[in-house]
Write a protein that holds these residues in place. Structure first.
Motif, short mmCIF file in Angstrom:
data_model
loop_
_atom_site.label_atom_id
_atom_site.label_comp_id
_atom_site.label_asym_id
_atom_site.label_seq_id
_atom_site.Cartn_x
_atom_site.Cartn_y
_atom_site.Cartn_z
N ARG A 1 0.64 -1.34 -0.05
CA ARG A 1 -0.39 0.23 0.21
C ARG A 1 0.62 1.26 -0.43
O ARG A 1 0.20 1.87 0.15
CB ARG A 1 -0.72 -0.05 1.59
CG ARG A 1 -2.11 -1.36 1.18
CD ARG A 1 -2.72 -1.03 2.64
NE ARG A 1 -3.77 -1.85 2.11
CZ ARG A 1 -5.11 -1.71 2.06
NH1 ARG A 1 -5.71 -0.48 1.43
NH2 ARG A 1 -6.39 -2.70 2.28
N SER B 1 -0.54 0.66 6.51
CA SER B 1 -1.10 -0.66 5.28
C SER B 1 -2.26 -0.67 6.99
O SER B 1 -2.05 -0.64 7.69
CB SER B 1 -0.55 -1.64 5.70
OG SER B 1 -1.10 -3.10 5.04
N GLN C 1 -8.47 -9.43 -0.42
CA GLN C 1 -8.60 -8.35 -0.84
C GLN C 1 -8.05 -7.62 0.66
O GLN C 1 -7.53 -6.39 0.56
CB GLN C 1 -10.14 -8.48 -0.93
CG GLN C 1 -11.03 -6.67 -1.10
CD GLN C 1 -10.63 -5.95 -2.16
OE1 GLN C 1 -10.93 -6.72 -3.03
NE2 GLN C 1 -10.32 -4.62 -1.86
N ASP D 1 -4.19 -6.79 0.42
CA ASP D 1 -4.53 -6.46 -1.20
C ASP D 1 -3.67 -6.56 -2.04
O ASP D 1 -1.97 -6.25 -2.32
CB ASP D 1 -3.65 -4.38 -0.61
CG ASP D 1 -3.48 -3.41 -1.73
OD1 ASP D 1 -4.41 -3.84 -2.70
OD2 ASP D 1 -3.31 -2.71 -1.72
N ARG D 2 -3.41 -8.01 -2.71
CA ARG D 2 -2.65 -8.36 -2.94
C ARG D 2 -3.79 -9.27 -4.76
O ARG D 2 -4.82 -9.21 -4.95
CB ARG D 2 -2.16 -10.03 -2.72
CG ARG D 2 -1.98 -10.17 -1.19
CD ARG D 2 -0.29 -9.31 -1.53
NE ARG D 2 0.48 -10.08 -0.77
CZ ARG D 2 1.03 -9.09 0.51
NH1 ARG D 2 -0.62 -7.58 0.46
NH2 ARG D 2 1.35 -9.27 1.27
N ARG D 3 -3.50 -8.09 -5.44
CA ARG D 3 -3.93 -8.10 -6.81
C ARG D 3 -3.62 -9.30 -7.63
O ARG D 3 -4.95 -9.64 -8.68
CB ARG D 3 -3.64 -7.07 -8.06
CG ARG D 3 -4.67 -6.31 -8.60
CD ARG D 3 -3.50 -5.44 -9.94
NE ARG D 3 -4.43 -5.30 -10.87
CZ ARG D 3 -5.37 -3.99 -10.99
NH1 ARG D 3 -4.49 -2.58 -10.62
NH2 ARG D 3 -6.00 -4.22 -12.14
#
Length: 126
Positions: free
Chosen positions: A12, A17, A85, A88-90
């Motif tokens: 992030r 984070s 989600q 925050d792991r695309r």
């Protein structure tokens, strides 16, 4: 002086984070990925036990392994999407979306042939 590879930083950015600790999120995502990958093995355990000379396993608890495989196929991608989600792991989100799409095929197959067609009485074509 920290070097560029000495410690992993949050994805992030410098703002901080609000999600899981990065290493914990990665471990959870890895565990959920392996859990999903175990679903096909769960389906074949009764057949393997039967081939090894244990027909009682297939007869008595074979249905439980099938049900467990279906639950694994449905719950692992769902929990993985939530963990990806929050962490925050695309890339992981994309992987779990693909897992959910792949899992939907046997789940729909089970619902179609395991639930809908057996409701037809013998001798009748539904």
């Amino acid at each position: 002086m920290p070097s560029s590879g000495s410690a992993p930083e949050s994805r992030r950015g410098a703002g901080g984070s609000t999600g899981l600790v990065p290493a914990r999120a990665d471990r959870i995502i890895t565990a959920l990925s392996w859990w999903w990958a175990s679903a096909p093995l769960l389906v074949f355990i009764p057949a393997i036990a039967y081939a090894m000379g244990l027909p009682d396993v297939r007869r008595e608890v074979g249905w439980a392994f099938g049900l467990l495989a279906l639950l694994t196929a449905a719950l692992a991608p769902t929990a993985g999407l939530v963990a990806a989600q929050i962490g925050d792991r695309r890339e992981a989100r994309g992987r779990f979306l693909i897992m959910a799409a792949v899992s939907s095929v046997p789940i729909l197959f089970f619902l179609l042939f395991g639930v809908l067609f057996p409701e037809c009485p013998d001798g009748h074509h539904c």
